[in-house]
Enzyme design. Structure first.
Site, PDB file in Angstrom:
ATOM      1  N   ASP A  36      -6.344 -92.143 -22.431  1.00 38.62           N
ATOM      2  CA  ASP A  36      -7.633 -91.987 -23.096  1.00 38.62           C
ATOM      3  C   ASP A  36      -7.563 -90.752 -23.990  1.00 38.62           C
ATOM      4  OD1 ASP A  36     -10.659 -93.226 -22.396  1.00 38.62           O
ATOM      5  OD2 ASP A  36     -10.672 -91.278 -23.395  1.00 38.62           O
ATOM      6  N   THR A  88     -15.723-101.481 -29.105  1.00 35.88           N
ATOM      7  CA  THR A  88     -15.863-102.081 -30.438  1.00 35.88           C
ATOM      8  C   THR A  88     -17.354-102.126 -30.764  1.00 35.88           C
ATOM      9  OG1 THR A  88     -15.629-104.228 -29.308  1.00 35.88           O
ATOM     10  CG2 THR A  88     -13.738-103.424 -30.553  1.00 35.88           C
ATOM     11  N   CYS A 263     -22.682-104.826 -25.048  1.00 32.94           N
ATOM     12  CA  CYS A 263     -22.279-106.235 -25.173  1.00 32.94           C
ATOM     13  C   CYS A 263     -23.343-107.088 -25.831  1.00 32.94           C
ATOM     14  CB  CYS A 263     -21.936-106.803 -23.791  1.00 32.94           C
ATOM     15  SG  CYS A 263     -20.370-106.208 -23.129  1.00 32.94           S
TER      16      CYS A 263
END
Length: 428
Positions: A36, A88, A263
């Site tokens: 990360d 994303t 989402c």
């Protein structure tokens, strides 16, 4: 044909809500290098602490011998299989922001060996893996796709804060850039997914399957939100209607609410972006998005109307918002629509206090510029109270406990419809 060598570590790129549970699950059966770019995140994990609360200290300790956490790309050179789980998001214009995904591809491409397999879990529009990610991997590595390296796609299905549906218990869709790779990727995930796998015929099919999962939910919730707007004008309680309709076996149990998160509130824009690139204007999906994006302002407006009906002053009044995260019992602040409620209230020159026992108040300030309460407020302070997120702590207070934060005649609005109707003044 690539070989997913189980004696060498697999790499998980991105250790957030998706990547960390995946890395820990694989570390139970394989050596794993978790990468990360956030040094603070790596330090916390090395200390055995997951600030997302998805993985316990005990679970991290159990895999300490096979799970290396790092922010150093050089540690990835030992790996031949790379699983990318970076966010994303969309930008302010609701366009896909692939910058984190492209950066991850550059990192992997710079160090991956010949014969490597790169598997993507990040949600994208159909075609993005081969149209966006593969060219970046080729440029960064100098290697040829499906000759020197291969790709797979297995969409994440993590539900933050959900203790009933864990990674291993959710069936996993898999795919690969060749038939052999698809079989290898499927076999890899089969090692950790108890619920089984579903091997899609292509990467594009797997990408499309993921993006429509949340698009379908978004459109269904938008329908219920619109019904709520209609029933309100008819002075009909929406929850009572849904409970009555729900007595039929095939009625879908959706509820009205704020639709945020990483989402449902984001994924439909990936699909509509690609559709518009192809010359098709999606009407149903975007209509649903418009309805859901407007619900935060609607909650604020309805709370103000309740106050006016009770004869309460609005200008310079005080309203308490309970909950800031995008869903209950979860510290995730990404794309929370509670912020829309707060911003609309502030446009009325209302003083808004926010209390959420699940969040890091510094994160809320950094992300949204909000100064949230560290602890529960004292009673009898507010002209209005909005239960925005159904955290277990708020439900335990009950209607009387939540109303106690306000003055005797305060307006109480229940966004989540979890309190008895007699104890509140309004709900969706």
């Amino acid at each position: 044909m690539p070989e997913l060598n189980i004696t060498t570590p697999i790499a998980v790129i991105g250790l957030g809500y998706v990547g960390l549970p995946l890395a820990v699950a694989f570390a139970e059966v394989l050596p794993v290098v978790g990468f990360d770019i956030n040094p603070a995140r790596i330090l916390a994990l090395q200390q055995g602490r997951d600030d997302t609360r998805e993985v316990s200290t005990e679970e991290l300790a159990a895999v300490a011998g096979s799970f290396l956490c790092t922010d150093q790309p050089g540690e990835l050179t030992r790996c031949r299989t790379f699983i990318v789980t970076v966010p994303t998001p969309v930008d302010s214009a609701k366009r896909p922001n692939l910058a984190p995904l492209i950066a991850a591809c550059e990192t992997v491409g710079a160090i991956m060996p010949r014969g490597a397999t790169v598997i993507f879990e990040s949600t994208v529009y159909p075609g993005a893996t081969e149209e966006v990610c593969v060219p970046v991997l080729e440029r960064a590595s100098g290697k040829r796709f499906n000759v020197d390296f291969f790709c797979g796609y297995s969409p994440e299905r993590i539900n933050p804060g959900d203790r009933a549906h864990r990674l291993q218990d959710i069936r996993k869709v898999t795919s690969g850039s060749t038939a052999d790779v698809a079989s290898e990727v499927d076999a890899l995930y089969a090692r950790i997914i108890r619920a089984g796998t579903h091997k899609a015929s292509s990467i594009r099919v797997a990408e499309a399957a993921k993006v429509i999962e949340n698009t379908q939910r978004d459109v269904n919730i938008a329908l219920i939100n619109e019904l709520s707007l209609i029933f309100h004008r008819m002075d009909i309680d929406t929850l009572e209607v849904l409970e009555a309709a729900g007595t039929k076996w095939n009625f879908l149990p959706f509820r009205p609410g704020l639709v945020g998160g990483h989402c449902i509130g984001v994924d439909p824009y990936y699909l509509t972006h690609k559709a518009q690139e192809l010359g098709y204007h999606p009407e149903v999906i975007l209509a649903g998005r418009r309805i859901n994006d407007g619900m935060g302002a609607y909650v604020a407006d309805e709370t103000i109307k309740l106050m006016l009906r009770k004869g309460l002053p609005v200008l310079d009044s005080r309203i308490l918002v309970l909950g800031l995260t995008f869903k209950e019992n979860c510290p995730d602040l990404r794309n929370t629509k509670v912020v829309d409620v707060i911003r609309t209230l502030q446009s009325y020159r209302v003083q808004v206090d926010v209390w959420d026992p699940w969040i890091d108040v510094d994160d809320a300030h950094a992300e949204y510029g909000l100064t949230c309460l560290h602890d529960a407020p004292a009673p009898d302070q507010y002209d209005g109270v909005i239960l925005a997120v159904a955290h277990q702590e708020f439900i335990a207070l009950g209607g009387a406990g939540i109303r106690a934060f306000g003055h005797a005649n305060a307006a109480v609005f229940d966004v989540k419809s979890v309190l008895p109707r007699a104890e509140i003044d309004g709900r969706l």
